[in-house]
Motif scaffolding. Sequence first.
Motif, mmCIF file in Angstrom:
data_model
loop_
_atom_site.group_PDB
_atom_site.id
_atom_site.type_symbol
_atom_site.label_atom_id
_atom_site.label_comp_id
_atom_site.label_asym_id
_atom_site.label_seq_id
_atom_site.Cartn_x
_atom_site.Cartn_y
_atom_site.Cartn_z
ATOM 1 N N LYS A 37 0.818 -1.207 0.000
ATOM 2 C CA LYS A 37 0.000 0.000 0.000
ATOM 3 C C LYS A 37 0.856 1.263 0.000
ATOM 4 O O LYS A 37 0.558 2.225 -0.703
ATOM 5 N N SER A 38 1.905 1.261 0.797
ATOM 6 C CA SER A 38 2.768 2.434 0.850
ATOM 7 C C SER A 38 3.368 2.697 -0.517
ATOM 8 O O SER A 38 3.402 3.839 -0.996
ATOM 9 N N SER A 39 3.841 1.641 -1.122
ATOM 10 C CA SER A 39 4.443 1.786 -2.440
ATOM 11 C C SER A 39 3.431 2.319 -3.436
ATOM 12 O O SER A 39 3.736 3.180 -4.254
ATOM 13 N N GLN A 40 2.224 1.793 -3.318
ATOM 14 C CA GLN A 40 1.172 2.251 -4.221
ATOM 15 C C GLN A 40 0.927 3.747 -4.092
ATOM 16 O O GLN A 40 0.798 4.453 -5.084
ATOM 17 N N LEU A 77 5.597 4.371 6.864
ATOM 18 C CA LEU A 77 5.910 5.013 5.587
ATOM 19 C C LEU A 77 7.341 5.523 5.709
ATOM 20 O O LEU A 77 7.626 6.696 5.567
ATOM 21 N N SER A 78 8.218 4.612 6.016
ATOM 22 C CA SER A 78 9.579 4.990 6.389
ATOM 23 C C SER A 78 10.557 4.744 5.254
ATOM 24 O O SER A 78 10.229 4.140 4.236
ATOM 25 N N TRP A 79 11.731 5.211 5.447
ATOM 26 C CA TRP A 79 12.799 5.064 4.484
ATOM 27 C C TRP A 79 13.045 3.590 4.132
ATOM 28 O O TRP A 79 13.324 3.243 2.987
ATOM 29 N N GLY A 80 12.915 2.755 5.155
ATOM 30 C CA GLY A 80 13.101 1.323 4.933
ATOM 31 C C GLY A 80 12.140 0.816 3.880
ATOM 32 O O GLY A 80 12.524 0.119 2.936
#
Lengths: 197, 197, 197, 197
Positions: free
Chosen positions: D68-71, D117-120
């Motif tokens: 989801k974050s990537s989306q 929603l982090s750098w990782g």
Amino acid sequence: MKRMSKVEENKQLKEESLYAAAYELFTTQGIHNTAINDIVKKAGVAKGTFYLYFKDKYDILDKIVLKKSSQILSQAISETNKEQFEKFEDKLLYFIDYIIEYLKENKLLLKIIYKNLSWGIIKKAYKDYEEINEIFYMFEEGLKDFNYEEEEIKKLLFIILELTGSVCYSCIILNEPADIDEMKPILFSAIKKIIIR
Amino acid sequence: MKRMSKVEENKQLKEESLYAAAYELFTTQGIHNTAINDIVKKAGVAKGTFYLYFKDKYDILDKIVLKKSSQILSQAISETNKEQFEKFEDKLLYFIDYIIEYLKENKLLLKIIYKNLSWGIIKKAYKDYEEINEIFYMFEEGLKDFNYEEEEIKKLLFIILELTGSVCYSCIILNEPADIDEMKPILFSAIKKIIIR
Amino acid sequence: MKRMSKVEENKQLKEESLYAAAYELFTTQGIHNTAINDIVKKAGVAKGTFYLYFKDKYDILDKIVLKKSSQILSQAISETNKEQFEKFEDKLLYFIDYIIEYLKENKLLLKIIYKNLSWGIIKKAYKDYEEINEIFYMFEEGLKDFNYEEEEIKKLLFIILELTGSVCYSCIILNEPADIDEMKPILFSAIKKIIIR
Amino acid sequence: MKRMSKVEENKQLKEESLYAAAYELFTTQGIHNTAINDIVKKAGVAKGTFYLYFKDKYDILDKIVLKKSSQILSQAISETNKEQFEKFEDKLLYFIDYIIEYLKENKLLLKIIYKNLSWGIIKKAYKDYEEINEIFYMFEEGLKDFNYEEEEIKKLLFIILELTGSVCYSCIILNEPADIDEMKPILFSAIKKIIIR
DNA sequence: TATGAATGAGAATTCATTCAT
DNA sequence: GATGAATGAATTCTCATTCAT
């Protein structure tokens, strides 16, 4: 040995790899902790294939125990017969010692066959392993001077094998009450006394 | 014995009922087929209560085996000591026979303790069951004429108990290679021969 | 501080040991893996006692987070006020740096408060920790030349604390995208830029 | 894309329905209150099927968060690239605003991905989502006049995303210290200031 | 107040077995 | 014959909460 078709050969191969995988897993991580899933994965066959050859986990276990136990006995008698002995008791102890030394080197095997090296197994093995009969013949021949009846000879043989098996398990696996090498003199002395009328 | 509070009494009661239920189920339907659910239902306690007293199924099993094995030995030696014997071998055989007869009557018990009536168990039992020591004393006393060393006596005792155990299992449970009653003469004769120097 | 009765003292003691135990467990083995059972065992009190002081696991967690977060802020402002600074931005960065250094030394604490070092917490803390107000006063005083409105000051403070918190978490716990010490220059520069009108 | 066999298609379908069910349940009733049982029921598959695809609840959660974050990021950059901007800061703020508006409409999603929603996450997403790279390119391109080094650009991007994420969480979910719309001017002003050398 | 044994619902996980391909 | 995805019943184990003492 008869020539096999390629299909036949392949079947044989799969069965063998199932045996090998199950044996490896039973001895290293225990029967309880081995799932059929583990076996087929290790064997590199599909799950369904297992059921083409075996009913369930205990089916393959029984077959392994039978196979391995028979092999030990068969090897032991065969090796014993290669030697010459003056007295029967020497021959018997050589035979017993062969089994003990074998189990000492194969602790994991001992763990799974241990109290299964029973009379039941031996009876079953008669069919497939000709040499097993020779154990009885050796006894019959060796004890003929004592005028034992056939039934008694069987019972003596049974008692000696049971004793050997359970002592091995306790001394080799648990080291209780002593190391198997410390125990051998007493065990051998007991066996010698048992066969004398 | 100290008076117990009601709470303490109740705890004892729950633990006992868990032992009883597990024993009943293990012997009648097998260890494998007994779920903790079954045990707690039969015991009439909540599932969580089981885990208050035992780690898992094998924990309660081990404790039952230890308890029962110790009880048999304890009872056997206690009964033996009530009698008078002329010779040590008569005393020993009475003791062994008591165990055999007990196991004959409790096949299900035999089934679950058999692989566990080991020297390890006996050693553990020393602490809780005073009478267990007496088995060794009986041996020591009985064998003093033969000039055995202490270590040898222990090993003889071990060998005799292992032999008895495995013969019982095979003959009582599997009826192989013969009925236990048929086997007794040979077994007793073997034991008698074993103790003689 | 008022004198306490022995009973009162004892209560206080139990509560404290529950706090200490929970903190220790939350930070070392995680909130998810800590059961109330573990807390009371470590604290050396009975299970029921826990419920005399806290509603559930999350109640004590919230209280710990509040306590610890407030302590850090309170300590940071108090230490900052001991020093003299020429410019406000130096003072602010000293304050922020104190927090960062503190969290660097208390990674486990950071882990559990991170998602909770929220404005909500800070608002709650106003009541119990006088010094927290001073953070706002410091801001008000420091930014008066920029003619910010009160509401704006609050928001700036919020933004700076959120930024600090999330950068700390990512850089100290995950080391992503860089070590906190590598990140500081950029963070500090960003903060400096944020406060300038 | 390669044609899939019926079996392969079916597998894909099951996995998808597990994802969908888990997402729906996690967002509506919370992670803590969602049992694997609930997920499989909603997905219409057997319990065991879940374990065919995921290790446990947290495994599927992690994968959902990543997905989801990537989306969101992917969509945001893609939408941003469709527009024309005079200045880089306008472009950046459009991008950030897109994310904020998206999260405003998907509070429940925000709740579960929030400080993840982090750098990782972003680093992991590089592999699967080409567009994610474009976020960095946009930054690189937009900031080239300021002569930032590559490392600094990464850190600036990181700081801005962290800030956006934590402000969103606090303002959208908790409405603290203000509504997100009230907060936007300050946040945007902060971001603008941060990127200027 | 303080205790801690008891509860039991409910969660996670396993695994032998089937069956369509 | 061979495959391996799917099943779902069965089992283990956890743990917050209660309540009699």
